[in-house]
Design a protein around this motif. Structure first.
Motif, PDB file in Angstrom:
ATOM      1  N   ARG A 101      -9.350   9.630 -11.583  1.00 51.46           N
ATOM      2  CA  ARG A 101      -9.799   9.034 -10.325  1.00 51.46           C
ATOM      3  C   ARG A 101      -9.364   9.848  -9.111  1.00 51.46           C
ATOM      4  O   ARG A 101     -10.056   9.868  -8.080  1.00 51.46           O
ATOM      5  CB  ARG A 101      -9.230   7.602 -10.167  1.00 51.46           C
ATOM      6  N   GLY A 102      -8.233  10.514  -9.224  1.00 50.31           N
ATOM      7  CA  GLY A 102      -7.703  11.215  -8.056  1.00 50.31           C
ATOM      8  C   GLY A 102      -8.519  12.410  -7.613  1.00 50.31           C
ATOM      9  O   GLY A 102      -8.427  12.817  -6.441  1.00 50.31           O
ATOM     10  N   ASN A 103      -9.316  12.995  -8.522  1.00 44.30           N
ATOM     11  CA  ASN A 103     -10.085  14.173  -8.088  1.00 44.30           C
ATOM     12  C   ASN A 103     -11.582  14.038  -8.337  1.00 44.30           C
ATOM     13  O   ASN A 103     -12.323  14.997  -8.208  1.00 44.30           O
ATOM     14  CB  ASN A 103      -9.551  15.448  -8.756  1.00 44.30           C
TER      15      ASN A 103
ATOM     16  N   SER B 232      -2.794  -3.319  -2.575  1.00 43.72           N
ATOM     17  CA  SER B 232      -3.199  -3.153  -3.970  1.00 43.72           C
ATOM     18  C   SER B 232      -3.407  -1.691  -4.332  1.00 43.72           C
ATOM     19  O   SER B 232      -3.210  -1.311  -5.488  1.00 43.72           O
ATOM     20  CB  SER B 232      -4.478  -3.947  -4.257  1.00 43.72           C
ATOM     21  N   PHE B 233      -3.776  -0.853  -3.356  1.00 34.89           N
ATOM     22  CA  PHE B 233      -3.961   0.556  -3.688  1.00 34.89           C
ATOM     23  C   PHE B 233      -2.649   1.176  -4.118  1.00 34.89           C
ATOM     24  O   PHE B 233      -2.556   1.817  -5.172  1.00 34.89           O
ATOM     25  CB  PHE B 233      -4.556   1.353  -2.527  1.00 34.89           C
TER      26      PHE B 233
ATOM     27  N   GLY C 188       2.649   3.430  -6.523  1.00 31.70           N
ATOM     28  CA  GLY C 188       3.303   3.198  -5.242  1.00 31.70           C
ATOM     29  C   GLY C 188       2.913   4.156  -4.140  1.00 31.70           C
ATOM     30  O   GLY C 188       3.525   4.155  -3.071  1.00 31.70           O
ATOM     31  N   ARG C 189       1.853   4.927  -4.364  1.00 31.07           N
ATOM     32  CA  ARG C 189       1.452   5.935  -3.363  1.00 31.07           C
ATOM     33  C   ARG C 189       0.317   5.391  -2.502  1.00 31.07           C
ATOM     34  O   ARG C 189      -0.647   4.818  -3.015  1.00 31.07           O
ATOM     35  CB  ARG C 189       0.972   7.215  -4.054  1.00 31.07           C
ATOM     36  N   PRO C 190       0.374   5.567  -1.195  1.00 34.14           N
ATOM     37  CA  PRO C 190      -0.733   5.139  -0.342  1.00 34.14           C
ATOM     38  C   PRO C 190      -1.961   6.015  -0.562  1.00 34.14           C
ATOM     39  O   PRO C 190      -1.860   7.146  -1.053  1.00 34.14           O
ATOM     40  CB  PRO C 190      -0.178   5.306   1.078  1.00 34.14           C
ATOM     41  N   LYS C 191      -3.123   5.491  -0.195  1.00 31.97           N
ATOM     42  CA  LYS C 191      -4.375   6.212  -0.397  1.00 31.97           C
ATOM     43  C   LYS C 191      -4.352   7.546   0.342  1.00 31.97           C
ATOM     44  O   LYS C 191      -3.946   7.633   1.507  1.00 31.97           O
ATOM     45  CB  LYS C 191      -5.547   5.360   0.109  1.00 31.97           C
ATOM     46  N   GLY C 192      -4.761   8.605  -0.329  1.00 34.75           N
ATOM     47  CA  GLY C 192      -4.826   9.932   0.262  1.00 34.75           C
ATOM     48  C   GLY C 192      -3.542  10.725   0.207  1.00 34.75           C
ATOM     49  O   GLY C 192      -3.507  11.885   0.635  1.00 34.75           O
TER      50      GLY C 192
ATOM     51  N   TYR D 108       3.659  12.934  -2.524  1.00 33.88           N
ATOM     52  CA  TYR D 108       4.513  12.099  -3.378  1.00 33.88           C
ATOM     53  C   TYR D 108       5.322  11.093  -2.572  1.00 33.88           C
ATOM     54  O   TYR D 108       6.531  10.943  -2.753  1.00 33.88           O
ATOM     55  CB  TYR D 108       5.435  12.981  -4.243  1.00 33.88           C
ATOM     56  N   ARG D 109       4.638  10.403  -1.679  1.00 35.12           N
ATOM     57  CA  ARG D 109       5.280   9.351  -0.883  1.00 35.12           C
ATOM     58  C   ARG D 109       5.133   8.030  -1.630  1.00 35.12           C
ATOM     59  O   ARG D 109       4.162   7.311  -1.470  1.00 35.12           O
ATOM     60  CB  ARG D 109       4.639   9.267   0.506  1.00 35.12           C
TER      61      ARG D 109
END
Length: 406
Positions: A34-36, A209-210, A216-220, A224-225
Motif C-alpha cells: 500500500r505504501g508505494n 485510524s491511519f 503508528g505513523r501519520p499519513k505521508g 519513521y515518526r
C-alpha cells in the motif's frame, strides 16, 4: 434425493478476466505494498463513493477493522461496550483485545438483531460504546440506537460485515454511526480472501485510524515518526485490486439475490422452517444469509448443528446459528483472569439472561448467499431436501411454531 447440490450451486468467489488482468498489472508493477501503490487508494475512493461516506480505511480483515474503529474512538482498558449476544465472535473479541468488556444484549426473535428495548438497562458507568450488528444484512434499529447513544454520550460502531450495499433510513448501512466496519473475508458479499474496512464521516476518527493501522505513523511519513503504539493492519495492493472487481459486480449480484430470496423463503416455510422477517424500514437487505427458525421436534430431535451437518453432507451450504458470544470458551472465568487484572471486575457473564440468543443456537440455521445466485429449480430442490428430513409433521403442513415466540 441425490447429494449433488454442490455441483449445482454457483461458485464463490466470482472472478472475471478483468480481475486476472488487474492482478497481473499489480504483479508486474512490483508495487504490491500500500505504501508505494495507488490501487488501494482507488478502492478506498470507489467504496467511499458507493457508500456516500467521507473516509474509508482498508485493513487486513474485518476483526482488525473492529479493533481499529473502537481504538480510534478511545475505547480501552476497563471500558464496557454493548454488543448483541448473537453475532460472530469477532464483535466481542475485538472488545476484549482492547482490554474492555463486551456486554452482550439479547436479540429480537424475528431479526436476530440487538433488541433495542434492552439496551438502556445494560448501560452502566463504564459503558463507552454500542456495536449493533446488521445480522445477515438486515439493518438494526439504527435510529433508536443512535438516540440512546446520544442520550448517554456513547459512541456507535456499526458492524456491517454482512451488509455491503444494504440500506435503511435513507442511508447505506455503515454510514449512520460514528464509524462502521465491513469484512471482505472469503464468504462475504465482497471478498479478497481476507480483508476489511473501517468507514466514517468523522475526520478525527479517520486521522487517528491511519496511524493506528500503519505502525503508528501519520499519513505521508517517510522519517519513521511513530506517534503512538500501534500495529500493522494494512491491506495489500493485490487484495484491493480484487476488491475493485468485487465492488463493480456487487449491484448486479444484489439484484439477483433480491429476486430469488422471497422465492426461497417461501419454499423454506413450506418445508417447515420459519425464515426471519424483514422490517418495514429496510430499503435494501444485504442478504448475506438466509436465516430460519425450526422446531427440532419436527426434525426427529435434530438441533441446528446436526440438521445443518446433514444438509452440508448433501452439498448444501447450511450452518448452525452463532452461539451466544458469552457462552463460548472465550468467556470462561479462567480465560479472562489476565484481562480482569488490567480491566477491573469481570461482568458475571454466566448469569446474563439471553433466552432468544440461547434458543437460536439450537433452533436456527442459515444458508449461504451463494444459493440466491442460483435458479428456482435449485432452491425448490433444496427446500424439498430439507422437507425430506422432517419427521414431526407432513412436509406440506403449515410451518411449526418456533421455540421462541414471534
Amino acid at each position: 434425493m441425490h447429494a449433488d447440490f454442490a455441483s449445482r450451486i454457483p461458485a464463490w468467489p466470482r472472478f472475471e478476466e478483468a480481475d486476472e488482468a488487474a492482478l497481473i498489472d499489480v504483479l508486474r508493477s512490483r508495487r504490491w505494498w500500500r505504501g508505494n501503490g495507488d490501487v488501494g487508494d482507488r478502492f478506498e475512493t470507489a467504496f467511499a463513493d458507493f457508500l456516500d461516506i467521507r473516509h474509508v480505511r482498508a485493513v487486513s480483515h474485518g476483526t482488525a477493522a473492529l479493533e481499529l474503529a473502537l481504538a480510534a474512538l478511545g475505547i480501552g482498558a476497563g471500558d464496557e461496550v454493548i454488543v448483541p449476544a448473537t453475532t460472530f465472535i469477532a464483535t466481542a473479541s475485538a472488545v476484549l483485545r482492547l482490554g474492555a468488556w463486551p456486554i452482550p444484549v439479547d436479540v429480537e426473535p424475528d431479526t436476530l438483531n440487538m433488541d433495542v428495548a434492552l439496551i438502556e438497562a445494560a448501560i452502566g458507568p463504564r459503558t463507552r460504546a454500542i456495536v449493533p450488528v446488521h445480522m445477515a444484512g438486515q439493518a438494526a434499529e439504527m435510529l433508536e440506537i443512535m438516540a440512546i447513544a446520544r442520550r448517554h454520550g456513547l459512541s456507535v460502531v456499526e458492524d456491517a460485515a454482512h451488509a455491503h450495499g444494504a440500506r435503511a433510513f435513507g442511508q447505506a448501512l455503515g454510514t449512520i454511526g460514528d464509524a462502521a466496519i465491513f469484512s471482505f473475508q472469503s464468504g462475504k458479499l465482497m471478498t479478497c480472501g481476507e480483508g476489511g474496512a473501517l468507514v466514517t464521516n468523522r475526520a478525527d476518527v479517520a486521522a487517528v485510524s491511519f496511524a493506528l493501522h500503519s505502525c503508528g505513523r501519520p499519513k505521508g511519513d517517510t522519517d519513521y515518526r511513530h506517534v503512538m503504539p500501534a500495529t500493522n493492519m494494512r491491506l495489500t495492493e493485490l487484495q484491493t485490486a480484487l476488491l475493485l472487481g468485487q465492488l463493480r459486480r456487487l449491484p448486479d449480484e444484489m439484484a439477483r439475490r433480491d429476486l430469488m430470496a422471497p422465492f426461497f423463503e417461501t419454499r423454506l416455510a413450506e418445508a417447515g422452517l420459519r425464515p426471519l422477517a424483514t422490517r418495514p424500514y429496510v430499503e435494501r437487505h444485504g442478504r448475506y444469509m438466509v436465516l430460519a427458525w425450526f422446531d427440532p421436534a419436527d426434525f426427529g430431535g435434530r438441533d441446528a448443528g446436526v440438521l445443518s451437518a446433514e444438509l452440508r453432507a448433501m452439498g448444501i451450504p447450511a450452518f448452525r446459528c452463532f452461539p451466544p458470544v458469552h457462552r463460548t470458551g472465550m468467556f470462561a472465568p479462567n480465560a479472562l483472569e489476565k484481562l480482569a487484572s488490567v480491566a477491573g471486575s469481570r461482568p458475571d457473564y454466566a448469569s446474563l439472561p439471553t433466552p432468544v440468543a440461547d434458543a437460536a443456537a439450537g433452533s436456527v440455521i442459515w444458508f449461504s448467499h451463494t444459493l440466491l445466485l442460483g435458479d428456482e429449480t435449485l432452491l425448490a430442490d433444496i427446500a424439498a431436501a430439507i422437507a425430506s428430513l422432517r419427521t414431526g409433521a407432513p412436509a406440506n403442513a403449515a410451518p411449526a411454531r418456533s421455540a421462541v415466540p414471534a
